[in-house]
Design an enzyme around this catalytic site. Sequence first.
Site, PDB file in Angstrom:
ATOM      1  N   ASP A 229       0.880  -1.158   0.000  1.00  0.00           N
ATOM      2  CA  ASP A 229       0.000   0.000   0.000  1.00  0.00           C
ATOM      3  C   ASP A 229       0.927   1.220   0.000  1.00  0.00           C
ATOM      4  O   ASP A 229       2.129   1.117   0.293  1.00  0.00           O
ATOM      5  CB  ASP A 229      -0.944  -0.001   1.202  1.00  0.00           C
ATOM      6  CG  ASP A 229      -2.116   0.970   0.984  1.00  0.00           C
ATOM      7  OD1 ASP A 229      -2.043   1.793   0.038  1.00  0.00           O
ATOM      8  OD2 ASP A 229      -3.088   0.916   1.757  1.00  0.00           O
TER       9      ASP A 229
HETATM   10  C1  BGC Z   1      -4.918   3.426   0.031  1.00  0.00           C
HETATM   11  C2  BGC Z   1      -5.035   2.433  -1.100  1.00  0.00           C
HETATM   12  C3  BGC Z   1      -4.817   3.139  -2.409  1.00  0.00           C
HETATM   13  C4  BGC Z   1      -3.470   3.819  -2.395  1.00  0.00           C
HETATM   14  C5  BGC Z   1      -3.151   4.565  -3.668  1.00  0.00           C
HETATM   15  C6  BGC Z   1      -3.659   4.269  -0.044  1.00  0.00           C
HETATM   16  O1  BGC Z   1      -3.735   5.330   0.850  1.00  0.00           O
HETATM   17  O2  BGC Z   1      -4.958   2.748   1.266  1.00  0.00           O
HETATM   18  O3  BGC Z   1      -6.297   1.815  -1.065  1.00  0.00           O
HETATM   19  O4  BGC Z   1      -4.926   2.233  -3.472  1.00  0.00           O
HETATM   20  O5  BGC Z   1      -3.452   4.768  -1.340  1.00  0.00           O
HETATM   21  O6  BGC Z   1      -3.921   5.705  -3.797  1.00  0.00           O
END
Ligand code: BGC
Length: 755
Positions: A229
């Site tokens: 993530d």
């Molecule tokens: C989120 C993810 C997301 C990623 C990219 C993170 O803060 O938890 O779900 O895909 O950012 O934007």
Amino acid sequence: MDIKALVSRMTLEEKAGLCSGLDFWHTKPVERLGIPATMVSDGPHGLRKQDDKADHLGVNESIKAVCFPAACATAASFDKDLIRGMGEAIGDSCQHESLSVVLGPAVNIKRSPLCGRNFEYFSEDPYLAGKMSASYIQGVQSRNVGTSIKHFAANSQEHRRMSSSSDADERTLREIYFPAFEISVKEAQPWTVMCSYNRINGTYASENKWLLTDVLRDEWGFEGYVMSDWGATADRVLGILAGMDLEMPSSGGVNDAKIVEAVKSGKLDEADLDKCVERILNIVYRFTENAKPETPWDQEAQHELSAQIAAECMVLLKNEDAILPLRKDDDIAFIGEFAAKPRYQGGGSSHINAFKTTSAVEAAQGLKVTYAQGYSAAKDEATDAQIAEAVAAAKQARIAVVFAGLPDAYESEGYDRTHMRMPECQNRLIEAVAEANPNTVVVLHNGSPVEMPWLDKVKGVLEAYLGGQAVGLATVRVLFGDANPCGHLAETFPKKLSDNPSFLYYGGEGNRTEYREGVFVGYRYYDRKEMDVLFPFGHGLSYTTFEYSNLRLSADAIDDTGTLTATVTVKNTGSRAGKAVAQLYVAAPEMDVLRPVRELKGFEKVHLEPGEAKDVSFTLDKRSFAYWNETLHDWHVVSGKYAIQIGASSRDLPLCAAVDVTGTAALPKHYDMNSIFMDILADPRAAEILKPFISKAASALTPDPDEASSAATEAISGEMGAAMLNYMPLRTALSFSGGQVSEAQINALLEALNQ
Ligand code: BGC
């Protein structure tokens, strides 16, 4: 492309470099070898492709796109084909925009109504979440575009999300928090998996080898790459060792250098790095070799598709006196700002820049509908003038429809809710309108359950969830009967927050959250506690009626290596076409292991014309009956009579049949001085060995038959005695036999028992 050969031509620095992003959204190119960069983008219910300023919180602009209903809504459709179709449309859009991977689906379990991202997640039930997720993945990937199922794993809160440890026993992880991922990997093989921010039992997901390699790859057979993530990477070298292939976004070369250094110093085997690089390149080339930027993206057509999907997701919670559907020649008042400006998606990284939206007020043009604002969502207030205007509008209409729910600020990625209430001003508005007009209906836009203090005062409630940019169109179709509501709740609505099983522990203390309610999440808890709820899991009404009959099982008895087919007839007994959601639950018999009363193990959505009947079949296998056994480290079926319950919700199950299931795996048994008589007697082979010992011990204790009433005799023979004997460890034979039973005799017994 021969990926292995390509990797063998890469330098150590190039390989380390490939294991982190070029920037916020791209994998790195290696120009010397012609390796292209590829782009990924959020997701999941549309595209958030950012051309300019990048961020992972949905703050900056992204391209104009189509915002489909969020997962809180699509899960309620209980319709695998529907969500597969949505995935196909999103896959096409990705091809058009040259996006290799869409960052979703998000499948974390709704442990508490408070999680800020519940709107993005499917369900409190792992089977439902898994099946919907697998179908979405199949849809997207049928277009040769990857998905990134997220957030693996046990990421059910936003509070301290980047540091908190989700501490749960293995059974809870295996039965509740893993299956959505497991089902998706086994049935749909997502191209990528996104590991979560949090730690699991102390170890960050991004460096958790048990999670990312032993379970995900070795047990479930995942073949793609794992990405972090955004910002979830802690120790990069541990990450490589754990099988966390791609760090996102770029860490500016810092972590790449650490990988190089670890290989040079011998801390990291280059072969482990090669595996990560291979897995990333496999997916890079799977996309680029199948790229089709000429794929059309007809956004208007997708707007209509999104309206159709939204209508299939809405849950009619209450419909007293058949207040709905509305008649098209009726005088109707639409009240509440969400009628004109629907809340149709949540905040954060899933935020889509919708190319247009259709509100209910717009969609109702041409009908006899008036509108009063009622409240301001941004200010979170309803002035006296707004309420007076709403009351006047309600009085003049035959039916008042209040559009209410949660304003943007109430639920978003990044933080959790602190309570389950709707804004006070909206509750006040609903009460005032319902008093002015007894024919009041409430339409709700929210991503997670809310309390409904006014429920008894209104005749109808339609849960529209966060239904995407065309939600207004869908709402009007459902309200006026052009579409028949057919969504069912993918989560329980408890009466109040403190009823929720995680209430005492949710959020945790400091950086640690204990999942103490174990497997008793959602209806698994409410049913076991026999607790009243506002609306149960699986509930959903229709403008027609359905009858469930004629449950047939393919066998009365099976063993756990076989399968069982359950077939039921569902009939539309009303006068409108509609869709039923037939739900199958398995209820385990009483056993030593604490089990939920029932668990969802099958569901099918079925379209029926008035008077039409169809057979619906479900196939059950070992997993439908099993629980996770921590001694076996595997799924285990306890032999016994299991009930197969079928109906329209977890609390409306008119049909029931029993099947005898024989578990074939024997639990490993080992006895010692501290084993209690009851456990040994419960094991038929051991009981045969133990019984002569008990008789011998008993006669040792009762040398004189005249002393039949002595405590010693009672301790062995009477009913009360038998009960006491049950819980005695073997070693007590020494102390209670007054020296008649020797330690050597017990040791000999143990030897025989453990053979
Ligand atoms: C989120 C993810 C997301 C990623 C990219 C993170 O803060 O938890 O779900 O895909 O950012 O934007």
